[in-house]
Motif scaffolding. Structure first.
Motif, PDB file in Angstrom:
ATOM      1  N   GLN A   1      -3.559  -9.704   2.457  1.00  0.00           N
ATOM      2  CA  GLN A   1      -4.042 -10.237   3.963  1.00  0.00           C
ATOM      3  C   GLN A   1      -3.716  -8.880   4.104  1.00  0.00           C
ATOM      4  O   GLN A   1      -4.805  -8.201   5.133  1.00  0.00           O
ATOM      5  N   MET A   2      -2.494  -7.795   3.810  1.00  0.00           N
ATOM      6  CA  MET A   2      -3.114  -6.696   4.828  1.00  0.00           C
ATOM      7  C   MET A   2      -4.469  -5.964   4.498  1.00  0.00           C
ATOM      8  O   MET A   2      -4.460  -5.254   5.699  1.00  0.00           O
ATOM      9  N   LEU A   3      -4.991  -5.849   3.852  1.00  0.00           N
ATOM     10  CA  LEU A   3      -5.623  -5.421   2.949  1.00  0.00           C
ATOM     11  C   LEU A   3      -6.695  -5.601   3.756  1.00  0.00           C
ATOM     12  O   LEU A   3      -7.717  -5.048   4.655  1.00  0.00           O
ATOM     13  N   TYR A   4      -6.612  -7.366   4.595  1.00  0.00           N
ATOM     14  CA  TYR A   4      -7.968  -7.529   4.876  1.00  0.00           C
ATOM     15  C   TYR A   4      -7.780  -7.212   6.092  1.00  0.00           C
ATOM     16  O   TYR A   4      -8.767  -6.316   6.840  1.00  0.00           O
ATOM     17  N   ARG A   5      -6.318  -6.847   7.634  1.00  0.00           N
ATOM     18  CA  ARG A   5      -6.301  -6.848   8.317  1.00  0.00           C
ATOM     19  C   ARG A   5      -6.383  -5.479   8.366  1.00  0.00           C
ATOM     20  O   ARG A   5      -6.860  -5.002   9.869  1.00  0.00           O
TER      21      ARG A   5
ATOM     22  N   ILE B   1      -6.238   3.684   5.460  1.00  0.00           N
ATOM     23  CA  ILE B   1      -6.290   3.627   3.689  1.00  0.00           C
ATOM     24  C   ILE B   1      -4.915   4.909   3.222  1.00  0.00           C
ATOM     25  O   ILE B   1      -5.159   3.697   1.792  1.00  0.00           O
ATOM     26  N   ILE B   2      -4.960   5.299   3.274  1.00  0.00           N
ATOM     27  CA  ILE B   2      -3.922   6.186   2.969  1.00  0.00           C
ATOM     28  C   ILE B   2      -3.025   5.666   3.082  1.00  0.00           C
ATOM     29  O   ILE B   2      -2.260   6.336   1.497  1.00  0.00           O
ATOM     30  N   PHE B   3      -2.666   5.239   3.779  1.00  0.00           N
ATOM     31  CA  PHE B   3      -1.303   5.193   3.802  1.00  0.00           C
ATOM     32  C   PHE B   3      -0.849   3.716   3.021  1.00  0.00           C
ATOM     33  O   PHE B   3      -0.017   3.905   2.390  1.00  0.00           O
ATOM     34  N   ILE B   4      -2.228   2.911   3.158  1.00  0.00           N
ATOM     35  CA  ILE B   4      -1.558   1.999   2.060  1.00  0.00           C
ATOM     36  C   ILE B   4      -1.513   2.105   0.808  1.00  0.00           C
ATOM     37  O   ILE B   4      -0.688   1.706   0.528  1.00  0.00           O
ATOM     38  N   ILE B   5      -1.846   2.979   0.355  1.00  0.00           N
ATOM     39  CA  ILE B   5      -2.271   3.328  -1.479  1.00  0.00           C
ATOM     40  C   ILE B   5      -1.062   4.399  -1.479  1.00  0.00           C
ATOM     41  O   ILE B   5      -0.508   3.130  -2.502  1.00  0.00           O
ATOM     42  N   ILE B   6      -0.134   4.679  -0.791  1.00  0.00           N
ATOM     43  CA  ILE B   6       0.905   5.457  -0.820  1.00  0.00           C
ATOM     44  C   ILE B   6       1.799   4.330  -0.705  1.00  0.00           C
ATOM     45  O   ILE B   6       2.827   4.633  -1.392  1.00  0.00           O
ATOM     46  N   TRP B   7       1.621   3.258   0.138  1.00  0.00           N
ATOM     47  CA  TRP B   7       2.772   2.197   0.346  1.00  0.00           C
ATOM     48  C   TRP B   7       2.512   1.024  -1.326  1.00  0.00           C
ATOM     49  O   TRP B   7       3.627   1.215  -1.344  1.00  0.00           O
ATOM     50  N   TYR B   8       1.298   1.098  -1.664  1.00  0.00           N
ATOM     51  CA  TYR B   8       1.610   0.446  -3.085  1.00  0.00           C
ATOM     52  C   TYR B   8       1.899   1.168  -4.212  1.00  0.00           C
ATOM     53  O   TYR B   8       3.071   1.104  -4.650  1.00  0.00           O
TER      54      TYR B   8
END
Length: 508
Positions: free
Chosen positions: A430-434, A485-492
């Motif tokens: 869901q977060m990726l979608y948002r 995108i960079i932020f969600i990758i770091i989070w992941y």
């Protein structure tokens, strides 16, 4: 001598093509009707050819169901009302709108925005406009309608081009739409569709509206910085100085200040009560058996209603002190008017509910998800490449379909199960979608607010057109997409949950 035609850039030609294509799409309501019909047709074809897939979780075979058979048609006509009534987002959104609608109709939201910006030092005004824009998305449509003209007046006061304020405010309210420190209608809406999609794999799955909260709260700070840099380095310098006459800025009156103060105090008092009822060892909002605040607790189960009250109380106090409720009849009319704006949404939900039910009954969702996950696994498209690809696909779809609920209603039954079969929790999907759904909002021709932004800008530059608007909003969209995108990758990579009960991976 004939005038030479101005040669359009590639970006402008691309956006013109997107706008032309997008205008040919039917209204979302009609789109759901068409998709529902296509699902019925697909179920007939899949059933005729005996399409099936093996569930990797339990080894059972899932077979496609022909909904155009006698039994299928009976189910379609007898379950239509139940599909509509049981649709998860419907009740949540309508309840939240009671509080948000009253706060907007009484003028509380507008006064709150104005006052927040008035008391801010000049050096912090631009960041404050951005912050108010990001937070304002909790009020649904109020942000992009109210904040841009206020930002324009503030920019004039700072000696800047007011059009830059309009664009920056619009990018803040729409481009960072899924970032916030406060949970609201958007979270409830997304969670409802996510839950429907996840139930195709796990019928016991339950979503909660806070399951992205850690990430969206952290994103609010990151995106504030991104929008500020784009505004200062690109947008404001590009627009140049404003040579037009100053616009009268009507300051908030002492009466409005007094009403706003008491309204804010009432909201604060309610928050304190909630905190006390939560943090005390025997607090009534904790799980009575385990004492948990997040897992199966009254706090999480009542979050939507508590948010409604949080907006309702200050809206009511502000309206009462400003004497704009006009008695009980006026008060009731405000509530009715706020809910009347949801008419088209309710109709959309009816057809979306049927579409999702057909998709579930046909078993096409799990079958597609299993084949899709097998394909992604076979080409080793998992992890970061999968996340980036999914976000970009959503961002491109967002250019053509402005409604976030319409897109997620279509995509959730496919991608949520697909990611679940690959081991990812629905909260992360869901977060990726948002992220994809938010970042291209400023440049999306299908967004209903874009014509309004053009109208606001034309107050200061009569000949401004779509190309100028898009050209100045495009840097915001690109920067938000790349950085988020960079932020969600770091989070992941750090393995941090995206929210309460919102892990990256499904529990083993």
């Amino acid at each position: 001598m004939a005038e030479s035609k101005e040669k359009k850039s590639f970006a402008q030609r691309f956006l013109d093509a997107v706008e032309k294509l997008g205008n040919k799409l039917p209204d979302p309501i009609v789109l759901f009707m068409i998709i529902a019909g296509l699902i019925l047709l697909a179920s007939w074809i899949a059933g005729m050819f005996g399409l099936s897939a093996k569930n990797p979780t339990d080894g059972e075979t899932i077979e496609a169901v022909n909904l155009l058979s006698g039994d299928g048609i009976v189910m379609i006509i007898t379950e239509a009302i139940n599909n509509f009534g049981a649709f998860p987002p419907l009740a949540m959104v309508l309840v939240v709108m009671i509080g948000i609608g009253l706060a907007e109709k009484t003028g509380y939201f507008e006064a709150l925005m104005k006052r927040s910006l008035e008391i801010t030092p000049n050096a912090l005004i631009i960041p404050m406009v951005i912050l108010v824009g990001i937070i304002s998305n909790v009020a649904g449509d109020a942000g992009p309608v109210i904040l841009p003209p206020i930002a324009a007046m503030i920019f004039i006061r700072l000696g800047l081009n007011p059009i830059g304020g309009i664009f920056m405010a619009y990018a803040s309210t729409n481009g960072a739409f899924s970032a916030n420190f406060i949970l609201g209608m958007t979270d409830a809406l997304a969670a409802g569709f996510t839950e429907s999609g996840a139930k195709l794999v796990d019928p016991e799955y339950t979503a909660n509206i806070a399951m992205n909260y850690y990430f969206i709260a952290a994103s609010s700070i990151v995106l504030l910085v991104v929008i500020y840099i784009v505004a200062k380095k690109i947008s404001i310098p590009r627009l140049g100085k404003y040579d037009g006459p100053p616009v009268d800025e009507e300051p908030i009156s002492s009466e409005e200040k007094r009403a706003l103060l008491w309204a804010n105090l009432s909201a604060l008092a309610f928050i304190v009560i909630i905190i006390i009822a939560t943090v005390l060892p025997n607090g009534i909002l904790r799980n009575a058996e385990t004492g948990s605040i997040l897992q199966e607790s009254p706090l999480m189960d009542s979050a939507v209603f508590l948010i409604t009250i949080l907006f309702f109380i200050p809206g009511l106090v502000y309206g009462a002190l400003m004497k704009n409720l006009d008695g009980t009849r006026g008060f009731a009319k405000m509530l009715g008017d706020s809910m009347s704006s949801m008419g088209q949404y309710i109709v959309l939900v009816f057809f979306a509910a049927q579409m999702l039910a057909y998709f579930e009954w046909s078993n096409l969702g799990p079958i597609i998800a299993i084949y899709g996950s097998d394909l992604l696994t076979s080409i080793n498209m998992t992890g970061i490449p999968l996340f980036v690809g999914f976000i970009i696909i959503v961002a491109l779809i967002n250019l053509l379909i402005g409604s976030a609920s319409a897109k997620w209603a279509i995509l959730a039954p496919v991608f949520v199960p697909m990611f679940m079969y690959l081991g990812y929790d629905p909260a992360f999907t869901q977060m990726l979608y948002r992220i994809g759904d938010s970042t291209t909002n400023p440049i999306a021709p299908m967004m209903p607010f874009l014509p309004l932004i053009i109208m606001y800008a034309q107050r200061y530059q009569k000949d401004i057109k779509m190309g100028t608007v898009i050209a100045n909003l495009l840097p915001y969209s690109i920067a938000l997409l790349v950085v988020w995108i960079i932020f969600i990758i770091i989070w992941y990579l750090l393995g941090i949950p995206v929210g309460p009960n919102g892990p990256i991976y499904l529990p083993e």
